[in-house]
Design an enzyme around this catalytic site. Sequence first.
Site, PDB file in Angstrom:
ATOM      1  N   ASP A 479       0.573 -16.419 -91.784  1.00 24.85           N
ATOM      2  CA  ASP A 479      -0.832 -16.674 -92.124  1.00 24.85           C
ATOM      3  C   ASP A 479      -1.368 -17.896 -91.372  1.00 24.85           C
ATOM      4  O   ASP A 479      -0.609 -18.698 -90.806  1.00 24.85           O
ATOM      5  CB  ASP A 479      -0.906 -16.903 -93.646  1.00 24.85           C
ATOM      6  CG  ASP A 479      -2.244 -16.509 -94.242  1.00 24.85           C
ATOM      7  OD1 ASP A 479      -3.209 -16.329 -93.479  1.00 24.85           O
ATOM      8  OD2 ASP A 479      -2.316 -16.398 -95.483  1.00 24.85           O
ATOM      9  N   ASP A 549      -9.005  -9.829 -95.481  1.00 22.93           N
ATOM     10  CA  ASP A 549      -8.744 -10.166 -96.878  1.00 22.93           C
ATOM     11  C   ASP A 549      -9.541  -9.285 -97.812  1.00 22.93           C
ATOM     12  O   ASP A 549      -9.310  -9.302 -99.018  1.00 22.93           O
ATOM     13  CB  ASP A 549      -9.093 -11.639 -97.141  1.00 22.93           C
ATOM     14  CG  ASP A 549      -7.889 -12.531 -96.955  1.00 22.93           C
ATOM     15  OD1 ASP A 549      -6.788 -12.001 -96.744  1.00 22.93           O
ATOM     16  OD2 ASP A 549      -8.049 -13.764 -97.019  1.00 22.93           O
TER      17      ASP A 549
HETATM   18  C1  DGJ Z   1      -4.907 -15.524 -96.864  1.00 23.26           C
HETATM   19  C2  DGJ Z   1      -4.305 -14.166 -96.644  1.00 23.26           C
HETATM   20  O1  DGJ Z   1      -5.116 -13.387 -95.849  1.00 23.26           O
HETATM   21  C3  DGJ Z   1      -4.004 -13.547 -97.993  1.00 23.26           C
HETATM   22  O2  DGJ Z   1      -3.556 -12.235 -97.830  1.00 23.26           O
HETATM   23  C4  DGJ Z   1      -2.987 -14.388 -98.686  1.00 23.26           C
HETATM   24  O3  DGJ Z   1      -1.783 -14.366 -97.968  1.00 23.26           O
HETATM   25  C5  DGJ Z   1      -3.506 -15.817 -98.835  1.00 23.26           C
HETATM   26  N1  DGJ Z   1      -3.967 -16.353 -97.579  1.00 23.26           N
HETATM   27  C6  DGJ Z   1      -2.435 -16.715 -99.394  1.00 23.26           C
HETATM   28  O4  DGJ Z   1      -2.800 -18.020 -99.400  1.00 23.26           O
END
Ligand code: DGJ
Length: 739
Positions: A479, A549
């Site tokens: 991430d 997301d």
């Molecule tokens: C952003 C990601 O896109 C999510 O899927 C998740 O992993 C969160 N961060 C966790 O902090």
Amino acid sequence: MQIYFEEKTGTFHLTNSFYSYIIKILPNQQLGQLYFGKPVRHKESFDYLLEMASRSMSPCVFEGNGFFSLEQVKQEFPSYGTGDYRHPAVRIQQSNGSAITEFAYTGYEITSGKPALEGLPATYCEDDKEAMTLHVFLKDQLTGVKAELLYTVFEAVPALARSVRYTNEGEQAVLLDTAMSMNLDLPDSDYEFVQFSGAWARERFEHVNHLRPGIQSVESLRGHSSHHHNPFIILKRPDAGEQTGEALGFSLVYSGNFLAQAEVDNWGVTRVSMGINPYNFSWQLKSGDSFQTPEAVVVYSDRGLNHMSQSFHKLYAKRLARGVWRDKARPILINNWEATYFDFTEDKLVGIASQAKDLGVEMFVLDDGWFGQRVNDKAGLGDWVANPDRLANGITGLAERIDQMGMLFGLWFEPEMVNKDSDLYRAHPDWAIQTPGRNMTHGRNQYVLDFSRKEVVDYIYDAMAAILGNAKVSYVKWDMNRSITEAFSAVLPAEQQGEVMHRYILGLYDLYERLTQAFPHVLFESCASGGARFDPGLLYYAPQAWTSDCTDAVQRLKIQHGSSFCYPISSMGAHVSMSPNHQLFRSTPLKTRGNVACFGTFGYEMDLQLLSDEEKQEVVEQIKFMKEYRELLQFGTFYRLLSPFEGNFTSWMVVSEDKKTAIVGYYKVLNEVNGPFTRVFLAGLDPELDYQINGSAVQGGDELMNIGLITTDSSAGECKDKNLQSCDFDSRLYVLKAK
Ligand code: DGJ
């Protein structure tokens, strides 16, 4: 595929069965662009394409010659200040303050295959017969800077890969402050500029505008390719659609600050340039130093946008992505993020995994919150050691429990970041990017580690390798949740501060390279608050990316549709999540959530224990379907049939290589009472074959493509049969099998 060189006319002709690309050494020894389009037969001279005309007010190169003007001639590697007033491909600041350069031809070389680009991701060949590369050497005599222009033609794809390598063969240091990867001057401007833009959870929405005089561009200045614009644009003829017409796709294999620009000049010539964003960029080239630009990939299609996309898919899925997972159907996973966020214990996780296993899921992924003091987003980033309060036996222990259940185990990292409340920050506050004396801007309470520094990358490598080397980890979700601010590196001198953003990306690539080499069995999935770094650069290391997301099925139609213009289905992370959805609070049927996610790498992002028995049975069926067809869905030839950007309906399709199996997804946003009759024209089938549709009706491939697949609903409000009733956010899958 062939690359011709005609000594007498100084003409290079790069061609394959899809296109011709013709360039020429100009009278002043710079490099001119003559043609890019459908293939033409080779000949010694295409000089008539120079189209030089005398125009008032145009500055001319040679005294007594009023025709040869750099602002009139179409070029491959233009610079500013010697008659061309459009934006340049190169700009070099010299010690006397001048930025004039005159790059003149010195020679060429043709090699088979494709060379790797040092420290950078790039497309590649597995066999030298797959491609040929032209190297054109130019030199600016006064500074001694040499430019090697690289052009790779592929045998099997209508793609041309371009980049530039600079070497300072002069005595004095210079500052390279514009170093575009490609420049292409097209003879007219009757194109639509297609860009893929948005924001967090709304990535890569398609926007189409006709070119106009002046500049149209997309860019990033955020230190990553961004949610806001993707490093990918299309120039298409106004009459080009999904199945027909001319389209040129331009894609940059890079994950940092980029610029993709079309400049229409006053004579209707379109200059396309793409590369590292020149804003705030400079690179010091000392005597003997080299600089390699990222690679730009141009795809030519005279068969519409689907063909352009399929070409990118083929190249990027098979000759950009690497590693053992490249050709493998991807495991069906369950990720705990939307199920628990930061609120979990080991037993809770095992409960989620165990229910998922019972329903057929193959891999459990532990997301954020397992390390250091990370119980919310204010602490812990940088401390890559399991939190014993949550995981008594560490990652090794949890991975073991998951393994014993017969599931694969995946783990989340955010390697590039640090919280102030972390042991890492307390030990090395200067490792966080900051400008002396200035405020440190935070994003989600976190700061960016200075990956331009080798010792920082080394430290993170060791920390990650310790986890991956000691536990059965099969997958890593990598991430990155904020943009870079106050870019500055504590270890670089003043004249090199313009290098920080690019050096950061080089550090990131270095870490990815080392980890993917050391742990070749691990499937890496890139992520940046969802899709903020969904770019070809990262596909080289991580064959799949978390697309967004936003897990709402309806919003995902646009996100996945937009992404598909450049990126293969095998690269798109797509999960079924809870309803109401956590980002949009919209309720959608479980069926539709599954039918959208199956055009991706497929998984679940919820606690399946919370479902009713009936819903659990539906999940079992979805997983069964996915296991049977994922190979086809992820690696078949993908077609966009109906666009969510144009109306209430979306339709996608994948067809197997032998054309004997196909799957059509059909999605409706809002239901309508007594709606019109509908049908979808399918594509890519064999017109000679008959196909059974969902095990019953049989229709010819010719009928399905020419007459269409009837998709008319049993009209809402009239149909009394519950099984036939349609609703908002409805969808259907059609499986077609040749008889
Ligand atoms: C952003 C990601 O896109 C999510 O899927 C998740 O992993 C969160 N961060 C966790 O902090």
